[in-house]
Design a protein around this motif. Structure first.
Motif, PDB file in Angstrom:
ATOM      1  N   ASP A 192      -0.158 -13.379   3.600  1.00 28.25           N
ATOM      2  CA  ASP A 192      -1.619 -13.399   3.565  1.00 28.25           C
ATOM      3  C   ASP A 192      -2.101 -14.547   2.681  1.00 28.25           C
ATOM      4  O   ASP A 192      -1.617 -14.740   1.584  1.00 28.25           O
ATOM      5  CB  ASP A 192      -2.087 -12.055   2.997  1.00 28.25           C
ATOM      6  N   HIS A 193      -3.053 -15.300   3.168  1.00 23.45           N
ATOM      7  CA  HIS A 193      -3.586 -16.442   2.417  1.00 23.45           C
ATOM      8  C   HIS A 193      -4.896 -16.104   1.716  1.00 23.45           C
ATOM      9  O   HIS A 193      -5.433 -16.924   0.993  1.00 23.45           O
ATOM     10  CB  HIS A 193      -3.790 -17.634   3.343  1.00 23.45           C
ATOM     11  N   PHE A 194      -5.424 -14.911   1.914  1.00 23.92           N
ATOM     12  CA  PHE A 194      -6.698 -14.554   1.309  1.00 23.92           C
ATOM     13  C   PHE A 194      -6.519 -13.991  -0.097  1.00 23.92           C
ATOM     14  O   PHE A 194      -5.609 -13.214  -0.340  1.00 23.92           O
ATOM     15  CB  PHE A 194      -7.415 -13.483   2.136  1.00 23.92           C
ATOM     16  N   VAL A 195      -7.406 -14.364  -0.989  1.00 25.50           N
ATOM     17  CA  VAL A 195      -7.458 -13.739  -2.308  1.00 25.50           C
ATOM     18  C   VAL A 195      -8.258 -12.447  -2.184  1.00 25.50           C
ATOM     19  O   VAL A 195      -7.872 -11.401  -2.670  1.00 25.50           O
ATOM     20  CB  VAL A 195      -8.091 -14.687  -3.345  1.00 25.50           C
ATOM     21  N   ARG A 196      -9.407 -12.525  -1.500  1.00 27.53           N
ATOM     22  CA  ARG A 196     -10.240 -11.352  -1.212  1.00 27.53           C
ATOM     23  C   ARG A 196     -10.369 -11.264   0.297  1.00 27.53           C
ATOM     24  O   ARG A 196     -10.489 -12.264   0.975  1.00 27.53           O
ATOM     25  CB  ARG A 196     -11.652 -11.534  -1.791  1.00 27.53           C
ATOM     26  N   HIS A 197     -10.346 -10.061   0.838  1.00 28.99           N
ATOM     27  CA  HIS A 197     -10.556  -9.905   2.272  1.00 28.99           C
ATOM     28  C   HIS A 197     -11.150  -8.534   2.552  1.00 28.99           C
ATOM     29  O   HIS A 197     -11.326  -7.734   1.641  1.00 28.99           O
ATOM     30  CB  HIS A 197      -9.268 -10.142   3.062  1.00 28.99           C
ATOM     31  N   ASN A 198     -11.454  -8.290   3.806  1.00 26.68           N
ATOM     32  CA  ASN A 198     -12.149  -7.053   4.163  1.00 26.68           C
ATOM     33  C   ASN A 198     -11.215  -5.964   4.689  1.00 26.68           C
ATOM     34  O   ASN A 198     -11.661  -5.034   5.320  1.00 26.68           O
ATOM     35  CB  ASN A 198     -13.265  -7.337   5.177  1.00 26.68           C
ATOM     36  N   HIS A 199      -9.928  -6.068   4.401  1.00 29.27           N
ATOM     37  CA  HIS A 199      -8.991  -5.032   4.828  1.00 29.27           C
ATOM     38  C   HIS A 199      -8.765  -4.041   3.698  1.00 29.27           C
ATOM     39  O   HIS A 199      -9.060  -4.315   2.544  1.00 29.27           O
ATOM     40  CB  HIS A 199      -7.660  -5.659   5.249  1.00 29.27           C
ATOM     41  N   GLN A 200      -8.200  -2.907   4.009  1.00 27.90           N
ATOM     42  CA  GLN A 200      -7.930  -1.887   3.002  1.00 27.90           C
ATOM     43  C   GLN A 200      -6.870  -2.395   2.023  1.00 27.90           C
ATOM     44  O   GLN A 200      -5.915  -3.073   2.423  1.00 27.90           O
ATOM     45  CB  GLN A 200      -7.427  -0.612   3.654  1.00 27.90           C
ATOM     46  N   GLU A 201      -7.049  -2.044   0.772  1.00 35.64           N
ATOM     47  CA  GLU A 201      -6.096  -2.419  -0.268  1.00 35.64           C
ATOM     48  C   GLU A 201      -4.705  -1.890   0.077  1.00 35.64           C
ATOM     49  O   GLU A 201      -4.541  -0.733   0.444  1.00 35.64           O
ATOM     50  CB  GLU A 201      -6.561  -1.848  -1.622  1.00 35.64           C
ATOM     51  N   GLY A 202      -3.711  -2.756  -0.007  1.00 29.74           N
ATOM     52  CA  GLY A 202      -2.330  -2.349   0.237  1.00 29.74           C
ATOM     53  C   GLY A 202      -1.927  -2.283   1.692  1.00 29.74           C
ATOM     54  O   GLY A 202      -0.776  -2.021   2.010  1.00 29.74           O
ATOM     55  N   VAL A 203      -2.854  -2.506   2.617  1.00 28.77           N
ATOM     56  CA  VAL A 203      -2.538  -2.468   4.044  1.00 28.77           C
ATOM     57  C   VAL A 203      -2.189  -3.887   4.494  1.00 28.77           C
ATOM     58  O   VAL A 203      -2.927  -4.829   4.249  1.00 28.77           O
ATOM     59  CB  VAL A 203      -3.729  -1.931   4.878  1.00 28.77           C
ATOM     60  N   VAL A 204      -1.032  -4.023   5.119  1.00 26.71           N
ATOM     61  CA  VAL A 204      -0.585  -5.323   5.615  1.00 26.71           C
ATOM     62  C   VAL A 204      -0.535  -5.237   7.130  1.00 26.71           C
ATOM     63  O   VAL A 204       0.002  -4.280   7.685  1.00 26.71           O
ATOM     64  CB  VAL A 204       0.794  -5.684   5.049  1.00 26.71           C
TER      65      VAL A 204
ATOM     66  N   LEU B 295      -4.916 -12.461  18.071  1.00 25.07           N
ATOM     67  CA  LEU B 295      -4.859 -11.011  18.202  1.00 25.07           C
ATOM     68  C   LEU B 295      -4.376 -10.391  16.893  1.00 25.07           C
ATOM     69  O   LEU B 295      -3.402 -10.850  16.312  1.00 25.07           O
ATOM     70  CB  LEU B 295      -3.893 -10.617  19.331  1.00 25.07           C
ATOM     71  N   ARG B 296      -5.084  -9.371  16.438  1.00 24.52           N
ATOM     72  CA  ARG B 296      -4.589  -8.529  15.346  1.00 24.52           C
ATOM     73  C   ARG B 296      -3.875  -7.373  16.020  1.00 24.52           C
ATOM     74  O   ARG B 296      -4.472  -6.619  16.793  1.00 24.52           O
ATOM     75  CB  ARG B 296      -5.723  -7.986  14.477  1.00 24.52           C
ATOM     76  N   VAL B 297      -2.581  -7.230  15.750  1.00 23.41           N
ATOM     77  CA  VAL B 297      -1.764  -6.251  16.455  1.00 23.41           C
ATOM     78  C   VAL B 297      -1.869  -4.876  15.834  1.00 23.41           C
ATOM     79  O   VAL B 297      -2.102  -3.883  16.510  1.00 23.41           O
ATOM     80  CB  VAL B 297      -0.288  -6.715  16.502  1.00 23.41           C
ATOM     81  N   GLY B 298      -1.638  -4.784  14.547  1.00 18.46           N
ATOM     82  CA  GLY B 298      -1.619  -3.505  13.853  1.00 18.46           C
ATOM     83  C   GLY B 298      -0.933  -3.693  12.513  1.00 18.46           C
ATOM     84  O   GLY B 298      -0.676  -4.815  12.094  1.00 18.46           O
ATOM     85  N   THR B 299      -0.611  -2.606  11.856  1.00 23.47           N
ATOM     86  CA  THR B 299      -0.038  -2.695  10.516  1.00 23.47           C
ATOM     87  C   THR B 299       1.487  -2.717  10.558  1.00 23.47           C
ATOM     88  O   THR B 299       2.101  -2.364  11.572  1.00 23.47           O
ATOM     89  CB  THR B 299      -0.489  -1.505   9.643  1.00 23.47           C
ATOM     90  N   ILE B 300       2.083  -3.083   9.417  1.00 22.81           N
ATOM     91  CA  ILE B 300       3.546  -3.108   9.343  1.00 22.81           C
ATOM     92  C   ILE B 300       4.125  -1.702   9.423  1.00 22.81           C
ATOM     93  O   ILE B 300       5.296  -1.549   9.740  1.00 22.81           O
ATOM     94  CB  ILE B 300       4.052  -3.853   8.091  1.00 22.81           C
ATOM     95  N   ASP B 301       3.316  -0.688   9.154  1.00 24.34           N
ATOM     96  CA  ASP B 301       3.773   0.694   9.315  1.00 24.34           C
ATOM     97  C   ASP B 301       3.896   1.068  10.796  1.00 24.34           C
ATOM     98  O   ASP B 301       4.715   1.902  11.165  1.00 24.34           O
ATOM     99  CB  ASP B 301       2.813   1.673   8.641  1.00 24.34           C
ATOM    100  N   GLN B 302       3.088   0.451  11.630  1.00 26.96           N
ATOM    101  CA  GLN B 302       3.096   0.754  13.058  1.00 26.96           C
ATOM    102  C   GLN B 302       4.129  -0.066  13.834  1.00 26.96           C
ATOM    103  O   GLN B 302       4.619   0.368  14.868  1.00 26.96           O
ATOM    104  CB  GLN B 302       1.715   0.483  13.653  1.00 26.96           C
ATOM    105  N   TYR B 303       4.400  -1.281  13.342  1.00 21.13           N
ATOM    106  CA  TYR B 303       5.297  -2.199  14.034  1.00 21.13           C
ATOM    107  C   TYR B 303       6.289  -2.787  13.032  1.00 21.13           C
ATOM    108  O   TYR B 303       5.917  -3.631  12.224  1.00 21.13           O
ATOM    109  CB  TYR B 303       4.511  -3.345  14.688  1.00 21.13           C
ATOM    110  N   PRO B 304       7.557  -2.354  13.062  1.00 21.95           N
ATOM    111  CA  PRO B 304       8.550  -2.869  12.123  1.00 21.95           C
ATOM    112  C   PRO B 304       8.766  -4.380  12.286  1.00 21.95           C
ATOM    113  O   PRO B 304       8.566  -4.940  13.369  1.00 21.95           O
ATOM    114  CB  PRO B 304       9.830  -2.112  12.492  1.00 21.95           C
ATOM    115  N   GLU B 305       9.181  -5.024  11.207  1.00 23.77           N
ATOM    116  CA  GLU B 305       9.363  -6.478  11.211  1.00 23.77           C
ATOM    117  C   GLU B 305      10.339  -6.945  12.286  1.00 23.77           C
ATOM    118  O   GLU B 305      10.070  -7.928  12.980  1.00 23.77           O
ATOM    119  CB  GLU B 305       9.840  -6.949   9.839  1.00 23.77           C
TER     120      GLU B 305
END
Length: 135
Positions: A4-16, A60-70
């Motif tokens: 992530d390149h953002f210092v501040r963003h509009n996503h939930q804290e801790g969600v990748v 496209l934003r796919v989803g979180t790392i919890d939903q799709y393993p690396e």
């Protein structure tokens, strides 16, 4: 793959999350345009301007790392790259902008070139994770 390149963003804290982007690092006119707007965009009510090497269009934003393993997403990314290697990257043009959730978003042309990249991502995603999980 990039962090992530953002210092501040509009996503939930801790969600990748996983995103597919077209970067403009090889298009100096885009960096020049961003620099021209930088003083206007450096306001507390906007998100921090994106560093020039990360200027991008989100395909496209796919989803979180919890939903799709690396490992799964690396296979999808490899398939996307194979498809994109067959498509020449054009010089993009930028039109009017709008602000969406604190992010400045420009209209990008030729639009059909972004659509080709979107199809490459969605086809690879469906192939890699199945149609049900790709939607």
């Amino acid at each position: 793959m990039a962090q992530d390149h953002f210092v501040r963003h509009n996503h939930q804290e801790g969600v990748v999350d996983w995103n597919f982007n077209v970067t403009f690092v090889d298009q100096p006119s885009v960096a020049a345009m961003a620099e021209a707007y930088r003083s206007l965009l450096t306001k507390t009510y906007f998100y921090d301007p994106i560093p020039p090497r990360w200027l991008h269009a989100t395909i496209l934003r796919v989803g979180t790392i919890d939903q799709y393993p690396e490992a799964e997403m690396l296979k999808v990314a490899e398939s996307v790259q194979e498809r994109l290697n067959k498509i020449k990257l054009p010089q993009f043009q930028f039109g009017n902008f709008k602000i969406i959730h604190g992010n400045v978003t420009f209209a990008i042309e030729p639009e059909e070139e972004l659509e080709k990249r979107y199809l490459a991502v969605t086809e690879s995603l469906e192939e890699g994770v199945g149609r049900e999980r790709a939607t």
